[in-house]
Motif scaffolding. Structure first.
Motif, PDB file in Angstrom:
ATOM      1  N   ARG A 111       8.300  13.021   1.033  1.00  0.00           N
ATOM      2  CA  ARG A 111       7.268  13.803   0.331  1.00  0.00           C
ATOM      3  C   ARG A 111       7.022  15.112   1.075  1.00  0.00           C
ATOM      4  O   ARG A 111       6.845  16.159   0.476  1.00  0.00           O
ATOM      5  CB  ARG A 111       5.959  13.009   0.215  1.00  0.00           C
ATOM      6  CG  ARG A 111       5.975  11.874  -0.783  1.00  0.00           C
ATOM      7  CD  ARG A 111       6.100  12.299  -2.250  1.00  0.00           C
ATOM      8  NE  ARG A 111       7.457  12.582  -2.710  1.00  0.00           N
ATOM      9  CZ  ARG A 111       8.342  11.684  -3.127  1.00  0.00           C
ATOM     10  NH1 ARG A 111       8.021  10.416  -3.165  1.00  0.00           N
ATOM     11  NH2 ARG A 111       9.548  12.047  -3.531  1.00  0.00           N
ATOM     12  N   GLU A 158       7.901  -1.280  -4.307  1.00  0.00           N
ATOM     13  CA  GLU A 158       7.218  -2.114  -5.296  1.00  0.00           C
ATOM     14  C   GLU A 158       8.185  -3.164  -5.834  1.00  0.00           C
ATOM     15  O   GLU A 158       7.793  -4.267  -6.175  1.00  0.00           O
ATOM     16  CB  GLU A 158       6.703  -1.221  -6.425  1.00  0.00           C
ATOM     17  CG  GLU A 158       5.677  -1.906  -7.275  1.00  0.00           C
ATOM     18  CD  GLU A 158       5.147  -0.986  -8.354  1.00  0.00           C
ATOM     19  OE1 GLU A 158       4.588   0.063  -7.990  1.00  0.00           O
ATOM     20  OE2 GLU A 158       5.316  -1.317  -9.535  1.00  0.00           O
ATOM     21  N   GLY A 209      12.135   4.416  -4.900  1.00  0.00           N
ATOM     22  CA  GLY A 209      11.519   3.415  -4.026  1.00  0.00           C
ATOM     23  C   GLY A 209      12.039   2.015  -4.246  1.00  0.00           C
ATOM     24  O   GLY A 209      11.697   1.108  -3.491  1.00  0.00           O
ATOM     25  N   GLU A 235       9.202   7.410   3.240  1.00  0.00           N
ATOM     26  CA  GLU A 235       8.474   7.912   2.062  1.00  0.00           C
ATOM     27  C   GLU A 235       7.610   9.117   2.462  1.00  0.00           C
ATOM     28  O   GLU A 235       7.628  10.154   1.789  1.00  0.00           O
ATOM     29  CB  GLU A 235       7.602   6.802   1.458  1.00  0.00           C
ATOM     30  CG  GLU A 235       6.862   7.286   0.220  1.00  0.00           C
ATOM     31  CD  GLU A 235       5.904   6.282  -0.375  1.00  0.00           C
ATOM     32  OE1 GLU A 235       5.876   5.114   0.050  1.00  0.00           O
ATOM     33  OE2 GLU A 235       5.159   6.681  -1.284  1.00  0.00           O
ATOM     34  N   ASN A 248       0.801  -1.232   0.000  1.00  0.00           N
ATOM     35  CA  ASN A 248       0.000   0.000   0.000  1.00  0.00           C
ATOM     36  C   ASN A 248       0.829   1.273   0.000  1.00  0.00           C
ATOM     37  O   ASN A 248       0.314   2.355   0.280  1.00  0.00           O
ATOM     38  CB  ASN A 248      -0.961   0.002   1.189  1.00  0.00           C
ATOM     39  CG  ASN A 248      -1.929  -1.144   1.075  1.00  0.00           C
ATOM     40  OD1 ASN A 248      -2.323  -1.527  -0.030  1.00  0.00           O
ATOM     41  ND2 ASN A 248      -2.261  -1.751   2.205  1.00  0.00           N
ATOM     42  N   THR A 249       2.118   1.160  -0.263  1.00  0.00           N
ATOM     43  CA  THR A 249       2.948   2.363  -0.367  1.00  0.00           C
ATOM     44  C   THR A 249       3.472   2.436  -1.798  1.00  0.00           C
ATOM     45  O   THR A 249       3.432   1.443  -2.532  1.00  0.00           O
ATOM     46  CB  THR A 249       4.171   2.303   0.580  1.00  0.00           C
ATOM     47  OG1 THR A 249       4.950   1.176   0.202  1.00  0.00           O
ATOM     48  CG2 THR A 249       3.791   2.185   2.030  1.00  0.00           C
ATOM     49  N   CYS A 250       3.982   3.611  -2.185  1.00  0.00           N
ATOM     50  CA  CYS A 250       4.571   3.700  -3.533  1.00  0.00           C
ATOM     51  C   CYS A 250       5.945   3.038  -3.520  1.00  0.00           C
ATOM     52  O   CYS A 250       6.320   2.344  -4.445  1.00  0.00           O
ATOM     53  CB  CYS A 250       4.695   5.151  -3.964  1.00  0.00           C
ATOM     54  SG  CYS A 250       3.111   5.917  -4.205  1.00  0.00           S
ATOM     55  N   TRP A 251       6.706   3.284  -2.463  1.00  0.00           N
ATOM     56  CA  TRP A 251       8.050   2.698  -2.381  1.00  0.00           C
ATOM     57  C   TRP A 251       7.950   1.196  -2.080  1.00  0.00           C
ATOM     58  O   TRP A 251       6.993   0.738  -1.472  1.00  0.00           O
ATOM     59  CB  TRP A 251       8.848   3.384  -1.266  1.00  0.00           C
ATOM     60  CG  TRP A 251       9.258   4.787  -1.585  1.00  0.00           C
ATOM     61  CD1 TRP A 251       8.791   5.580  -2.594  1.00  0.00           C
ATOM     62  CD2 TRP A 251      10.211   5.572  -0.869  1.00  0.00           C
ATOM     63  NE1 TRP A 251       9.395   6.810  -2.546  1.00  0.00           N
ATOM     64  CE2 TRP A 251      10.265   6.830  -1.505  1.00  0.00           C
ATOM     65  CE3 TRP A 251      11.011   5.347   0.246  1.00  0.00           C
ATOM     66  CZ2 TRP A 251      11.106   7.857  -1.059  1.00  0.00           C
ATOM     67  CZ3 TRP A 251      11.842   6.356   0.694  1.00  0.00           C
ATOM     68  CH2 TRP A 251      11.905   7.599   0.042  1.00  0.00           C
TER      69      TRP A 251
END
Ligand code: BTN
Length: 332
Positions: free
Chosen positions: A262, A87, A113, A258, A82-85
């Motif tokens: 941001r 993957e 990420g 993360e 559920n995070t962008c980093w």
């Protein structure tokens, strides 16, 4: 190198949902939307990541003890779903330094990420040209690619984001107080537990990429770390008296880092991030010894600048230092 894929993630997720219970082969095929042979291949590959998966004849598969899988890239990718980093997580059993493949991949355009994780580093590097020891089985060592919207002169703040993430993770997960020593060492009663190294490729006015490497002495006997390399050190095992799940620690650090990175990219968020860092930083207010190249100075740490430098009062005058080795004269 070991990496995850869609089938491995689907199979592991299904097995983790009902630990100790059997999931039938046809169910796994349906859930992962693949053939029996692909499920079998994924199970075999998850075993290589350290999971004990029992094949029960005519019934299916059962997940057993997963203690040896605490750095599994498939587990980490699921934890960071559920995070962008996170993957993509690339795992090596042994590497010279996680910084090298991460920097090479960043140079080739890999996304922010992407995580490089190793169980052992044979030439781990620290700040100021020091070595960093990461013995097999006991270390947390990983590097993450960051493409921050930050001016090169403020890149120190990236390490602050990492330091906040480690400090918050260790205190929240383990209920113990740690010290954050400027710029980004995490200590326990004056002994080092974690170090952070950020390396960047930039041109005037623009950071192309940064790679932040984080090393934590986790499940290791801290006496294994030589004093000449790191000064006084300790480990989470020595502090807590039990081993930690290394993947859980990494996943938590990545989620918080993360968020902080941001936040750094806006003026208001950046101020919030520096305030959060200052709240956690135990160097502030302390008498310190500063070693810089061939000079040794003594002063009082009174603040942090907008770009992450430390503000010291030395012989009644304010001085701002961007990089230095600091020793606290009093241990909190
Ligand atoms: C320091 O305290 O001097 C910084 C230590 C940074 C160590 C980490 S471990 C992961 C990454 N790979 C390295 O070679 N160094 C960093």
């Amino acid at each position: 190198m070991i990496r995850s894929n869609k089938t491995k993630k689907a199979v592991l997720k299904a097995l983790l949902e009902i630990p100790g219970e059997i999931v039938s082969g046809p169910d796994l095929c349906r859930i992962a939307d693949v053939s029996r042979q692909s499920v079998w291949k994924a199970v075999d590959s998850l075993r290589v990541e350290g999971f004990e998966i029992e094949a029960v004849p005519h019934k299916g598969y059962r997940l057993g003890d997963s203690g040896t899988a605490d750095l599994s890239p498939t587990w980490l990718e699921l934890a960071l779903e559920n995070t962008c980093w996170g993957e993509t997580v690339l795992f090596w059993k042994s590497l010279a330094s996680t910084q090298e493949p991460a920097k090479e991949l960043a140079r080739q355009g890999a996304p922010e990420g992407l995580l490089v994780v190793a169980d052992e580093q044979t030439s781990g590097r620290g700040r100021l040209g020091r070595k960093w020891q990461s013995p097999q089985g006991g270390s947390i060592c990983f590097s993450v690619i960051v493409r921050p919207n930050l001016l090169p002169g403020r890149i120190q703040l990236l390490s602050f984001a990492a330091a906040i993430a480690v400090h918050e993770t260790l205190e929240n997960n383990f209920g113990v107080s740690f010290e954050l020593k400027w710029p980004n060492d995490i200590l326990y009663r004056g002994a080092k537990v974690c170090g952070i190294l950020t390396e960047t490729a930039s041109e005037p006015g623009k950071v192309h990429y940064a790679v932040t490497g984080i090393g934590i002495n986790a499940n290791m006997d801290s006496r294994a770390i030589s004093m000449d390399v790191a000064g006084p050190s300790t480990s989470l095992l020595a502090i807590l008296g039990r081993p930690v799940h290394r993947g859980e620690v990494i996943a938590s650090i990545i989620r918080i880092m993360e968020r902080e990175v941001r936040s750094l990219e806006t003026a208001q968020g950046s101020k919030k991030c520096i305030d959060e860092y200052m709240k956690r930083c135990s160097t502030l207010g302390q008498e310190v010894i500063v070693r810089q190249e061939d000079k040794t100075l003594r002063g009082k740490a009174v603040g942090i600048s907008d770009s992450g430098e430390i503000i010291l009062v030395i012989s009644g005058k304010e001085r701002t230092l961007a990089a230095a080795d600091i020793t606290h004269l009093r241990t909190n």
